[in-house]
Design a protein around this motif. Structure first.
Motif, mmCIF file in Angstrom:
data_model
loop_
_atom_site.group_PDB
_atom_site.id
_atom_site.type_symbol
_atom_site.label_atom_id
_atom_site.label_comp_id
_atom_site.label_asym_id
_atom_site.label_seq_id
_atom_site.Cartn_x
_atom_site.Cartn_y
_atom_site.Cartn_z
ATOM 1 N N ASP A 252 8.877 13.283 22.853
ATOM 2 C CA ASP A 252 9.479 14.493 23.415
ATOM 3 C C ASP A 252 10.590 15.021 22.516
ATOM 4 O OD1 ASP A 252 7.770 14.257 25.580
ATOM 5 O OD2 ASP A 252 9.273 13.304 26.871
ATOM 6 N N LEU A 253 11.358 14.114 21.926
ATOM 7 C CA LEU A 253 12.430 14.520 21.008
ATOM 8 C C LEU A 253 11.857 15.234 19.790
ATOM 9 C CD1 LEU A 253 15.408 14.451 20.078
ATOM 10 C CD2 LEU A 253 14.947 12.179 19.120
ATOM 11 N N ILE A 254 10.815 14.670 19.205
ATOM 12 C CA ILE A 254 10.178 15.288 18.038
ATOM 13 C C ILE A 254 9.661 16.676 18.403
ATOM 14 C CG2 ILE A 254 8.195 15.126 16.477
ATOM 15 C CD1 ILE A 254 8.542 12.039 16.650
ATOM 16 N N GLN A 255 9.025 16.792 19.550
ATOM 17 C CA GLN A 255 8.476 18.078 19.967
ATOM 18 C C GLN A 255 9.580 19.100 20.213
ATOM 19 O OE1 GLN A 255 5.498 19.126 19.822
ATOM 20 N NE2 GLN A 255 5.773 21.090 20.860
ATOM 21 N N ALA A 256 10.679 18.662 20.819
ATOM 22 C CA ALA A 256 11.780 19.583 21.088
ATOM 23 C C ALA A 256 12.367 20.130 19.792
ATOM 24 C CB ALA A 256 12.867 18.875 21.907
ATOM 25 N N ILE A 257 12.507 19.277 18.792
ATOM 26 C CA ILE A 257 13.020 19.737 17.497
ATOM 27 C C ILE A 257 12.035 20.702 16.856
ATOM 28 C CG2 ILE A 257 13.545 19.004 15.136
ATOM 29 C CD1 ILE A 257 15.813 18.437 17.027
ATOM 30 N N ARG A 258 10.759 20.388 16.915
ATOM 31 C CA ARG A 258 9.747 21.239 16.295
ATOM 32 C C ARG A 258 9.724 22.641 16.911
ATOM 33 N NH1 ARG A 258 4.567 17.089 15.797
ATOM 34 N NH2 ARG A 258 5.255 16.010 13.890
ATOM 35 N N THR A 259 10.033 22.726 18.200
ATOM 36 C CA THR A 259 10.013 24.029 18.873
ATOM 37 C C THR A 259 11.384 24.695 18.880
ATOM 38 O OG1 THR A 259 10.362 22.968 21.031
ATOM 39 C CG2 THR A 259 8.076 23.362 20.331
ATOM 40 N N GLY A 260 12.363 24.064 18.251
ATOM 41 C CA GLY A 260 13.694 24.655 18.162
ATOM 42 C C GLY A 260 14.511 24.558 19.431
ATOM 43 N N ASP A 261 14.127 23.680 20.339
ATOM 44 C CA ASP A 261 14.840 23.532 21.606
ATOM 45 C C ASP A 261 15.903 22.440 21.456
ATOM 46 O OD1 ASP A 261 15.706 23.327 24.198
ATOM 47 O OD2 ASP A 261 13.707 23.046 25.076
ATOM 48 N N LEU A 262 17.033 22.779 20.860
ATOM 49 C CA LEU A 262 18.064 21.796 20.559
ATOM 50 C C LEU A 262 18.759 21.281 21.817
ATOM 51 C CD1 LEU A 262 19.678 23.188 17.284
ATOM 52 C CD2 LEU A 262 18.010 21.339 17.548
ATOM 53 N N ASP A 263 18.885 22.113 22.843
ATOM 54 C CA ASP A 263 19.507 21.644 24.078
ATOM 55 C C ASP A 263 18.702 20.496 24.685
ATOM 56 O OD1 ASP A 263 21.576 23.435 23.905
ATOM 57 O OD2 ASP A 263 20.652 24.934 25.215
ATOM 58 N N THR A 264 17.378 20.670 24.726
ATOM 59 C CA THR A 264 16.525 19.597 25.242
ATOM 60 C C THR A 264 16.590 18.382 24.336
ATOM 61 O OG1 THR A 264 15.026 21.130 26.350
ATOM 62 C CG2 THR A 264 14.147 18.959 25.806
ATOM 63 N N ALA A 265 16.571 18.601 23.024
ATOM 64 C CA ALA A 265 16.635 17.488 22.076
ATOM 65 C C ALA A 265 17.916 16.686 22.264
ATOM 66 C CB ALA A 265 16.541 18.016 20.649
ATOM 67 N N ARG A 266 19.040 17.377 22.435
ATOM 68 C CA ARG A 266 20.309 16.670 22.640
ATOM 69 C C ARG A 266 20.296 15.888 23.944
ATOM 70 N NH1 ARG A 266 22.715 21.228 19.885
ATOM 71 N NH2 ARG A 266 22.705 22.422 21.839
ATOM 72 N N ALA A 267 19.722 16.473 24.985
ATOM 73 C CA ALA A 267 19.669 15.780 26.272
ATOM 74 C C ALA A 267 18.812 14.515 26.182
ATOM 75 C CB ALA A 267 19.108 16.725 27.347
ATOM 76 N N ILE A 268 17.702 14.600 25.484
ATOM 77 C CA ILE A 268 16.853 13.415 25.301
ATOM 78 C C ILE A 268 17.610 12.348 24.520
ATOM 79 C CG2 ILE A 268 14.757 12.530 24.184
ATOM 80 C CD1 ILE A 268 13.527 15.348 24.708
ATOM 81 N N HIS A 269 18.264 12.761 23.447
ATOM 82 C CA HIS A 269 19.002 11.805 22.622
ATOM 83 C C HIS A 269 20.079 11.093 23.445
ATOM 84 C CE1 HIS A 269 20.852 10.090 19.038
ATOM 85 N NE2 HIS A 269 22.017 10.502 19.517
ATOM 86 N N VAL A 270 20.841 11.848 24.213
ATOM 87 C CA VAL A 270 21.899 11.250 25.032
ATOM 88 C C VAL A 270 21.315 10.266 26.038
ATOM 89 C CG1 VAL A 270 23.642 11.745 26.801
ATOM 90 C CG2 VAL A 270 23.526 13.140 24.726
ATOM 91 N N SER A 271 20.169 10.610 26.610
ATOM 92 C CA SER A 271 19.546 9.724 27.602
ATOM 93 C C SER A 271 19.109 8.396 26.996
ATOM 94 C CB SER A 271 18.344 10.420 28.250
ATOM 95 O OG SER A 271 17.220 10.469 27.362
#
Length: 288
Positions: free
Chosen positions: A219-238
């Motif tokens: 999910d993190l890889i996909q979020a970065i690929r789609t430019g969704d940094l807010d989601t990527a940060r939330a996944i990372h924090v989790s």
């Protein structure tokens, strides 16, 4: 063909399931491969550091690669760890890995002997020449005592089969410079830094925590690929508590096996000395 086609993007540094007597658990290997692929891994790194490669014999390594390649065929790439401090031994292991069905090779810098950078270049080129498989370099100086200089990485990138690097050095500025000046695909090899490496342009991950977290990693890889940094940060924090639980209290291989055994994915948490088993029940509690 892209690096993701050759190696995958969401790679897991797979543990080697073992029985209490120290033998490789065939049941555990089969179950773990299915678990990792089902939860999102598209690449399996076999017989790497997390796979306890220093304790595996050549015969066991070949057995393990064959078993994983058979179970993963058509579903995930199999990247075999074959590097040693001896070039001739590394070449032999590379050829055996190719014959056993590996899709690619993971080549760590020679450890203990600490050759010059010229020696590292000659070593890596010799191994890359020995098979037809793509090669991922492995830069992990805190384990090997030997870092790859940027100029060395740039030189090795000219070899047609050296196409990627697993960066466990953690120098993001250096990584970004090399990514900008070579065609090498970068893979983050430090779970704490998955987000910044992906955001900086890394192709993917080679993750220890992925033994348990392949889905959020995907999910993190996909979020970065789609430019969704807010989601990527939330996944990372989790994932911060999971990463801390698996990699800071003890060795990642032992902790991952303890958690996998607790979940029933592998039969036993057994490791080989000098590693000792993680404490049953403690890892998953820390990761909640």
């Amino acid at each position: 063909m892209t690096a993701a086609d050759l190696f995958g993007a969401n790679l897991v540094a797979m543990v080697t399931p073992m029985n209490p007597d120290g033998s490789i658990s065939t049941e555990g290997v089969t179950s773990l491969v299915d678990h990792l692929i089902t939860t999102g891994a598209d690449g399996l790194v076999v017989a790497g550091t997390t796979g306890e490669s220093p304790t595996l014999t050549d015969a066991e390594t070949t057995q393990l690669i064959k078993a994983v390649a058979t179970q993963a065929t058509g579903r995930a790439k199999v990247v075999a760890g074959i590097g040693t401090y001896d070039t001739a031994s590394s070449i032999r292991r590379a050829q055996e890995a190719e014959a056993a069905g590996a899709d690619a090779l993971l080549l760590v810098t020679p450890y203990y002997s600490k050759p010059t950078q010229a020696g590292v270049i000659a070593h890596c080129r010799a191994v890359a020449h020995a098979t037809t498989l793509p090669v991922m370099l492995y830069d992990v100086p805190h384990r090997t005592g030997l870092a790859l200089d940027p100029a060395t990485i740039t030189e090795l990138a000219t070899h047609p089969r050296i196409q990627a690097i697993k960066d466990a050095k953690g120098d993001l500025a250096e990584a970004m410079t090399v990514m900008a000046t070579t065609d090498l695909a970068y893979y983050c090899g430090i779970d704490d830094l998955n987000l910044p490496y992906l955001a900086a342009g890394a192709t993917g991950l080679v993750s220890v925590t992925g033994n348990l977290t392949a889905t959020p990693n995907a999910d993190l890889i996909q979020a970065i690929r789609t430019g969704d940094l807010d989601t990527a940060r939330a996944i990372h924090v989790s994932q911060i508590p999971v990463t801390a639980a698996l990699t800071t209290a003890s060795q990642g291989a032992a902790n991952s096996k303890a958690a996998l055994a607790e979940l029933g994915i592998i039969p036993h948490p057994s490791v080989r000395l000098p590693l000792v088993e993680g404490q049953p029940g403690s890892i998953l509690a820390l990761a909640v």
